[in-house]
Design an enzyme around this catalytic site. Structure first.
Site, PDB file in Angstrom:
ATOM      1  N   TRP A   1      19.144 -33.015 -38.730  1.00 24.01           N
ATOM      2  CA  TRP A   1      20.500 -32.465 -39.054  1.00 24.01           C
ATOM      3  C   TRP A   1      21.608 -33.117 -38.046  1.00 24.01           C
ATOM      4  O   TRP A   1      22.787 -32.234 -38.977  1.00 24.01           O
ATOM      5  CB  TRP A   1      20.643 -31.656 -40.412  1.00 24.01           C
ATOM      6  CG  TRP A   1      19.740 -31.608 -42.022  1.00 24.01           C
ATOM      7  CD1 TRP A   1      18.567 -30.772 -41.851  1.00 24.01           C
ATOM      8  CD2 TRP A   1      20.022 -32.617 -42.714  1.00 24.01           C
ATOM      9  NE1 TRP A   1      18.011 -30.883 -43.271  1.00 24.01           N
ATOM     10  CE2 TRP A   1      18.743 -31.926 -43.147  1.00 24.01           C
ATOM     11  CE3 TRP A   1      21.014 -33.807 -43.166  1.00 24.01           C
ATOM     12  CZ2 TRP A   1      18.531 -32.308 -44.666  1.00 24.01           C
ATOM     13  CZ3 TRP A   1      19.899 -34.239 -43.834  1.00 24.01           C
ATOM     14  CH2 TRP A   1      18.910 -33.652 -45.266  1.00 24.01           C
TER      15      TRP A   1
ATOM     16  N   GLY B   1      38.636 -39.155 -65.930  1.00 23.46           N
ATOM     17  CA  GLY B   1      37.494 -39.592 -66.894  1.00 23.46           C
ATOM     18  C   GLY B   1      36.432 -40.806 -66.656  1.00 23.46           C
ATOM     19  O   GLY B   1      36.196 -40.247 -65.754  1.00 23.46           O
ATOM     20  N   GLY B   2      35.846 -41.577 -67.537  1.00 27.84           N
ATOM     21  CA  GLY B   2      34.365 -42.772 -66.911  1.00 27.84           C
ATOM     22  C   GLY B   2      35.132 -42.783 -65.582  1.00 27.84           C
ATOM     23  O   GLY B   2      34.207 -43.204 -64.569  1.00 27.84           O
TER      24      GLY B   2
ATOM     25  N   PHE C   1      26.209 -32.187 -31.446  1.00 30.10           N
ATOM     26  CA  PHE C   1      26.083 -31.412 -30.729  1.00 30.10           C
ATOM     27  C   PHE C   1      24.505 -30.894 -31.760  1.00 30.10           C
ATOM     28  O   PHE C   1      24.302 -31.222 -33.019  1.00 30.10           O
ATOM     29  CB  PHE C   1      27.230 -30.559 -31.544  1.00 30.10           C
ATOM     30  CG  PHE C   1      26.906 -28.057 -31.346  1.00 30.10           C
ATOM     31  CD1 PHE C   1      26.805 -27.949 -30.792  1.00 30.10           C
ATOM     32  CD2 PHE C   1      27.305 -27.756 -32.411  1.00 30.10           C
ATOM     33  CE1 PHE C   1      26.682 -27.064 -29.836  1.00 30.10           C
ATOM     34  CE2 PHE C   1      27.128 -25.855 -32.414  1.00 30.10           C
ATOM     35  CZ  PHE C   1      26.915 -26.108 -30.851  1.00 30.10           C
TER      36      PHE C   1
ATOM     37  N   GLU D   1      27.696 -25.797 -40.883  1.00 33.41           N
ATOM     38  CA  GLU D   1      28.861 -25.056 -40.041  1.00 33.41           C
ATOM     39  C   GLU D   1      28.794 -23.562 -40.772  1.00 33.41           C
ATOM     40  O   GLU D   1      29.256 -22.723 -40.778  1.00 33.41           O
ATOM     41  CB  GLU D   1      30.079 -25.208 -39.113  1.00 33.41           C
ATOM     42  CG  GLU D   1      29.276 -26.923 -38.159  1.00 33.41           C
ATOM     43  CD  GLU D   1      31.169 -26.617 -37.712  1.00 33.41           C
ATOM     44  OE1 GLU D   1      32.143 -25.660 -37.842  1.00 33.41           O
ATOM     45  OE2 GLU D   1      31.703 -28.068 -38.290  1.00 33.41           O
TER      46      GLU D   1
ATOM     47  N   ASP E   1      33.363 -20.892 -33.791  1.00 34.24           N
ATOM     48  CA  ASP E   1      34.358 -19.663 -33.895  1.00 34.24           C
ATOM     49  C   ASP E   1      36.013 -20.656 -33.701  1.00 34.24           C
ATOM     50  O   ASP E   1      37.176 -20.036 -34.758  1.00 34.24           O
ATOM     51  CB  ASP E   1      35.104 -18.881 -33.019  1.00 34.24           C
ATOM     52  CG  ASP E   1      35.222 -17.356 -33.565  1.00 34.24           C
ATOM     53  OD1 ASP E   1      34.670 -17.123 -34.893  1.00 34.24           O
ATOM     54  OD2 ASP E   1      36.140 -17.183 -32.613  1.00 34.24           O
TER      55      ASP E   1
ATOM     56  N   GLU F   1      17.513 -27.039 -36.563  1.00 32.70           N
ATOM     57  CA  GLU F   1      16.345 -27.174 -36.141  1.00 32.70           C
ATOM     58  C   GLU F   1      15.683 -27.734 -37.936  1.00 32.70           C
ATOM     59  O   GLU F   1      15.433 -26.888 -38.188  1.00 32.70           O
ATOM     60  CB  GLU F   1      15.240 -26.043 -35.838  1.00 32.70           C
ATOM     61  CG  GLU F   1      16.557 -26.310 -34.137  1.00 32.70           C
ATOM     62  CD  GLU F   1      15.123 -25.277 -32.747  1.00 32.70           C
ATOM     63  OE1 GLU F   1      14.670 -24.893 -33.712  1.00 32.70           O
ATOM     64  OE2 GLU F   1      15.415 -24.778 -31.931  1.00 32.70           O
TER      65      GLU F   1
END
Length: 380
Positions: free
Chosen positions: A156, A338-339, A123, A362, A238, A127
């Site tokens: 994109w 954690g790490g 799609f 979107e 939509d 731009e």
């Protein structure tokens, strides 16, 4: 195992529950090699098609898109693998305009291929100077005899460079702004159509900048009438905006599952990490965010399936809440690990990278706030 009690909610019927059960079984056998992203996406589309899962991504004459099925599918796939969700989602988004506005000839040409996984869809809306501001699109489609001539750039674009069919929006000039845009469907590989840049992002998937230089397409490539491109794009969003919320929900649900496994097995001073009240508070907040996201997401999907002509407010609320709060759920999961939470190869680290883009594409989160505010004002 992830909580599936939500499937008993009144938003769903037996067909949805059966699909969820079957897709869970299919995903349990899923293995995605993320080493070559293009190859992985091609294989995923083919496998999803062979499994029959892509039938739900498009509707031919006499059928309708079932948004709850799309959302359930994206939630389940996202919980298992972000790239699998991407491959499924783009087949729907890429052909949404064909499903909703395509002629019988356009549908017959492309939808059997995309629904079977034999063709990959894209799609092309964004731009370089117009992301969420679709009305500011400048790519042109100039009428010339029986053809239109396309000039400009799109960027994109998911599946850019590997797609077989593109739906795109270009300016035909019937009026200023949004009223002067039209929608087209075209195959890849036309003379003058080139992929000028592949875009690398933190959660890798096929993305590209596309250039169109005097690309000729027949007037039969129009989707809808001239000047209806903005209407086409908004109708597609939509439907599919709610599914972005569902993908975020899938990521959040996986983060909660990973966190529960961590805090109930990790020992701190001779006791499970879960025994700490602060940790219990984090788990409670995560579970709350997951359930709230699910309610908003499936409300929007249900409303659309029940015949609501537009669900702009409901879909915007679902996308805004689910994506923003999935980010918070996953951040808590990283903290609980954690790490290990920032270590490459850990699922929560992968989720941390996967979720961020959903708050942008979107319609970015702040754009959703504008949509919601305007809808509230209009309805008030």
């Amino acid at each position: 195992m992830a909580d599936r009690s939500f499937l008993t909610w009144p938003f769903f019927d037996e067909t949805h529950r059966a699909r969820a059960e079957a897709m869970e079984g299919w995903c349990a056998r899923l293995h995605v090699d993320h080493g070559d992203i293009d190859a992985a996406c091609r294989k995923l589309v083919a496998d999803l098609g062979a499994g029959g899962w892509l039938q739900a991504t498009a509707a031919v004459e006499g059928e309708r898109l079932d948004v709850r099925t799309l959302c359930l599918s994206r939630e389940i796939l996202a919980r298992h693998d972000g790239l699998a969700d991407f491959a499924f989602a783009m087949q729907g988004l890429g052909t949404g305009a064909i499903s909703l506005f395509g002629t019988p000839e356009q549908q017959a040409e492309w939808l059997p291929l995309t629904r079977s996984g034999q063709a990959i869809a894209a799609f092309a809306l964004t731009e370089p100077q117009s992301g969420s501001d679709v009305a500011n699109s400048t790519m042109t489609a100039t009428a010339d005899g029986d053809d239109y001539v396309l000039n400009g750039e799109k960027t994109w674009i998911s599946n850019g460079g590997i797609a077989d069919v593109y739906t795109l929006i270009a300016r035909t000039g019937e009026a200023p702004g949004a009223r002067g845009l039209s929608a087209f469907v075209l195959p890849a590989g036309l003379p003058g159509f080139e992929v000028v840049e592949r875009l690398e992002v933190m959660a890798p998937h096929p993305l590209a900048r596309l250039r169109f230089t005097d690309v000729r397409v027949p007037k039969s490539a129009l989707l809808g009438a001239p000047g209806e491109g903005f209407k086409v794009a908004m109708a597609v969003l939509d439907v599919f905006r709610s599914t972005v919320a569902a993908a975020a929900l899938g990521f959040a649900r996986r983060a909660l599952d990973e966190s529960l496994a961590r805090v109930t097995t990790r020992q701190v001073q001779g006791a499970p990490l879960f025994d700490l009240q602060m940790v219990q508070g984090h788990i409670a907040d995560m579970a709350l965010d997951v359930d709230a996201s699910a309610l908003l997401t499936y409300r929007a999907a249900w409303a659309k399936d029940m015949g609501a002509p537009r669900v702009s407010r409901e879909a915007a609320m679902a996308k805004l809440y689910s994506t923003d709060h999935a980010q918070q759920v996953i951040d808590k999961a990283v903290q609980l690990f954690g790490g290990d939470g920032v270590r490459r190869g850990e699922k929560v680290e992968e989720l941390y990278r996967d979720i961020r883009a959903l708050r942008i594409y979107e319609g970015a989160s702040d754009v959703q706030r504008v949509v919601i505010a305007r809808q509230v004002l209009a309805q008030g």
